[in-house]
Write an enzyme that holds these catalytic residues in place. Structure first.
Site, PDB file in Angstrom:
ATOM      1  N   ASP A 176       0.826  -1.205   0.000  1.00 20.27           N
ATOM      2  CA  ASP A 176       0.000   0.000   0.000  1.00 20.27           C
ATOM      3  C   ASP A 176       0.868   1.266   0.000  1.00 20.27           C
ATOM      4  O   ASP A 176       2.104   1.184  -0.015  1.00 20.27           O
ATOM      5  CB  ASP A 176      -0.947  -0.051   1.214  1.00 20.27           C
ATOM      6  N   ASP A 233     -10.029   3.425  -3.639  1.00 23.42           N
ATOM      7  CA  ASP A 233     -10.670   2.185  -3.175  1.00 23.42           C
ATOM      8  C   ASP A 233     -12.096   2.014  -3.699  1.00 23.42           C
ATOM      9  O   ASP A 233     -12.873   2.969  -3.759  1.00 23.42           O
ATOM     10  CB  ASP A 233     -10.740   2.166  -1.649  1.00 23.42           C
TER      11      ASP A 233
HETATM   12  C1  GLA Z   1      -5.952   1.360   1.453  1.00 22.55           C
HETATM   13  C2  GLA Z   1      -6.076   0.311   0.354  1.00 22.55           C
HETATM   14  C3  GLA Z   1      -7.233  -0.608   0.656  1.00 22.55           C
HETATM   15  C4  GLA Z   1      -7.014  -1.270   2.007  1.00 22.55           C
HETATM   16  C5  GLA Z   1      -6.826  -0.211   3.080  1.00 22.55           C
HETATM   17  C6  GLA Z   1      -6.396  -0.804   4.401  1.00 22.55           C
HETATM   18  O1  GLA Z   1      -7.050   2.205   1.474  1.00 22.55           O
HETATM   19  O2  GLA Z   1      -6.246   0.931  -0.883  1.00 22.55           O
HETATM   20  O3  GLA Z   1      -7.380  -1.571  -0.356  1.00 22.55           O
HETATM   21  O4  GLA Z   1      -5.892  -2.103   1.931  1.00 22.55           O
HETATM   22  O5  GLA Z   1      -5.814   0.715   2.701  1.00 22.55           O
HETATM   23  O6  GLA Z   1      -6.173   0.174   5.376  1.00 22.55           O
END
Ligand code: GLA
Length: 572
Positions: A176, A233
């Protein structure tokens, strides 16, 4: 002849969202595309951490459970995955997302699992998952802390953390982008890629930097990554028209335009984890979501509770003919072939056996008939076709029309094969494309014009073709998005044209990309073209049965996109 004019005011697609993302995207595309590319850039020069020849398939804890995870859940999920036959359908990875970590490193400075949520330790969990014949994935961030903030990130600990993952038997890392301290993407993501390589364990490396700074063309492949998230996301809903977290299914889809050249083995555009089965989408919407993720070769990572899998959800997630589309590399990721307006769209992808998979997609609020043709799908030249409806499981034949009644927010997904007598190959010679009979054509405004610019309304209403200060007697005048489909029959070796924005639009208006596809596969494309001199585009077409000359609007809406293929010639 007037050379500059104001294009009449007219209906435009909503631009606000596209424009918000534009500076980044245009910069990325401009920087990434050479003046003329003889072949797509999908094959990254960099060595992948672990080769991934088909899009990864598995499950991840985040969409359904967020931070509410523990070792019992992961074990039960692995059990349920196998009990439901999802492993046999291809789902291989069980992935822990954020919140698996203890809030501090151990006394050696190593990562450790949360002692309350994972009392048996991560190694024991990995052993359990492996004993089920599955693989295990884990999550970290290229920053000082993970996205939930309370857990240590891997920045500046890459070598030790990669060794820790390998020691536990981890098979996949989702990496990430939170708490990066604004340090460069390439530095951070390559450090982990190199560290993973150094362990010698084949760990699949999935970048999760939300499409920032164009990972597909820059630091994604260069870091050794084999997939990269393309957007913020996903959320558990259809659409809210936004490009910020969380994004609806349709909003993510809209952000994929123009990314298809960067997809391929070891280089997958990740549209984020699935929301099928999480209750925010109807079954109709879920089929659309799953169909389009498959058509675009996205990793398929389940995001629902597998312990309570209902039959309808299971049927969607295990449809073998749809999964086969995701897992097949036919030389191009799927892409939008036609926007018919009113929320009706046609998407298609070439398959490696020469067939084409089409998704007729109805985004509107009512059932509608969506019609395209085999020729428009890149499959012309046959007098008969077979159509396999991948969701209904039924077969039909057609002489060329591809049409269906599609429910609101739904799809009809066909796999189409040529099944009849094929047209004769084109005889040897050099042809002006504007003199040929076309299999099919489509255009943003009015028809594609022969030897004229695009006047936007009736046939023949354009002007003399002109790019920069050069005028042309022959060529095609189009308006993005446009496509012209030709039958070659396998005997033509080269296509060439001077491409550019016609000088009839205002300076500083119009921005398009020209692309040439053979049997649906990208053969060559231009850099971003704006008002100014033409670029000579020369593409080898050897062996292709059909050719598609496509102009897309380069992700900023199609206003003023008068695009000319001047002196467009085919050598056979
Ligand atoms: C980010 C990622 C998500 C998830 C969250 C976890 O937003 O893009 O897919 O992994 O972190 O905190």
């Amino acid at each position: 002849m007037t050379t500059t004019r104001t294009v009449p005011a007219r209906r435009r697609r909503p631009l606000t969202r596209a424009l918000a993302a534009l500076p980044l995207l245009l910069a990325a595309v401009t920087a990434a595309t050479p003046a003329v590319a003889a072949s797509p850039p999908a094959t990254a020069a960099a060595v992948p951490v672990t080769p991934v020849l088909t899009p990864p398939m598995g499950w991840n804890s985040w969409n359904k459970f967020g931070c509410n995870i523990n070792e019992a859940l992961i074990r039960e999920t692995a059990d349920a995955l196998v009990a439901n036959g999802l492993d046999r359908a291809g789902y291989q990875y069980v992935n822990l997302d954020d919140c698996w970590l203890a809030t501090t490193r151990d006394t050696n400075g190593d990562l450790q699992g949360d002692p309350v949520r994972f009392p048996s330790g991560i190694k024991a969990l990995a052993d359990y998952v492996h004993a089920k014949g599955l693989k295990i994935g884990i999550y970290e961030s290229a920053g000082t802390a993970t996205c939930m903030g309370a857990y240590p990130g891997s920045l500046d600990h890459e070598a030790a953390d990669a060794r820790q993952f390998a020691g536990w038997g981890i098979d996949l890392l989702k990496y990430d982008n939170c708490n990066s301290g604004n340090r460069p993407y390439l530095d951070r993501f390559k450090a982990m890629g190199d560290a993973l390589k150094a362990t010698g364990r084949p760990i699949v490396y999935m970048l999760c930097s939300w499409g920032k700074d164009a990972p597909w063309s820059t630091y994604g492949p260069a870091s050794g990554g084999t997939s990269w998230r393309t957007t913020e996301d996903i959320g558990n809903f259809w659409s809210n028209g936004s490009q910020s977290t969380p994004m609806g299914v349709v909003d993510i889809l809209d952000a994929q335009a123009g990314l298809e050249p960067y997809s391929g083995p070891n280089a997958w555009n990740d549209m984020d984890m699935l929301e099928v089965g999480n209750g925010g989408l109807t079954d109709t919407e879920s089929r659309a979501h799953f169909s389009l993720w498959s058509l675009l070769n996205s990793p398929l990572v389940l995001g629902n509770d597998l312990r309570t899998l209902d039959p309808a959800t299971k049927a969607i997630l295990t449809n073998p003919e749809v999964l086969a589309v995701d897992q097949d590399w036919g030389g191009s990721q799927g892409r939008r072939i036609r926007d018919l307006g009113g929320g009706l769209q046609v998407w298609a992808k070439p398959m490696s056996d020469g067939s084409v998979t089409a998704v007729l997609f109805n985004r509107s609020a009512a059932t509608a008939t969506i019609t395209t043709s085999a020729a428009e799908l890149g499959l012309g030249g046959s007098d008969t076709y077979t159509l396999r409806d991948l969701w209904a499981g039924t077969d039909s034949t057609s002489t060329g029309a591809v049409s269906a009644s599609v429910p609101s927010h739904g799809v009809v997904m066909y796999r189409i094969h040529r099944a009849g007598t094929t047209a004769a190959a084109r005889p040897a010679g050099t042809y002006q494309v504007s003199d040929l009979t076309w299999l099919a054509s489509g255009n943003g405004w009015g028809p594609v014009e022969r030897d004229r610019s695009n006047g936007e309304q009736a046939a023949g209403d354009g002007r003399t073709l002109k790019i920069g200060s050069t005028t042309y007697a022959k060529g095609l005048g189009t308006h993005a998005d446009s496509a012209v489909h030709l039958w070659l029959g396998g005997t033509c070796s080269q296509f060439s044209a001077d491409v550019g924005i016609d000088s009839e639009v205002h300076a500083n208006h119009g921005s398009v990309r020209f692309a040439v596809y053979g049997d649906g596969r990208l053969l060559g494309y231009s850099a971003l073209k704006t008002y100014g001199p033409a670029t000579r585009l020369t593409v080898a077409t050897g062996g292709a049965l059909t050719l598609e000359l496509r102009v897309t609007d380069d992700r900023d809406g199609n206003a003023y996109d008068h695009a000319d293929w001047a002196n467009a010639q085919l050598t056979c």
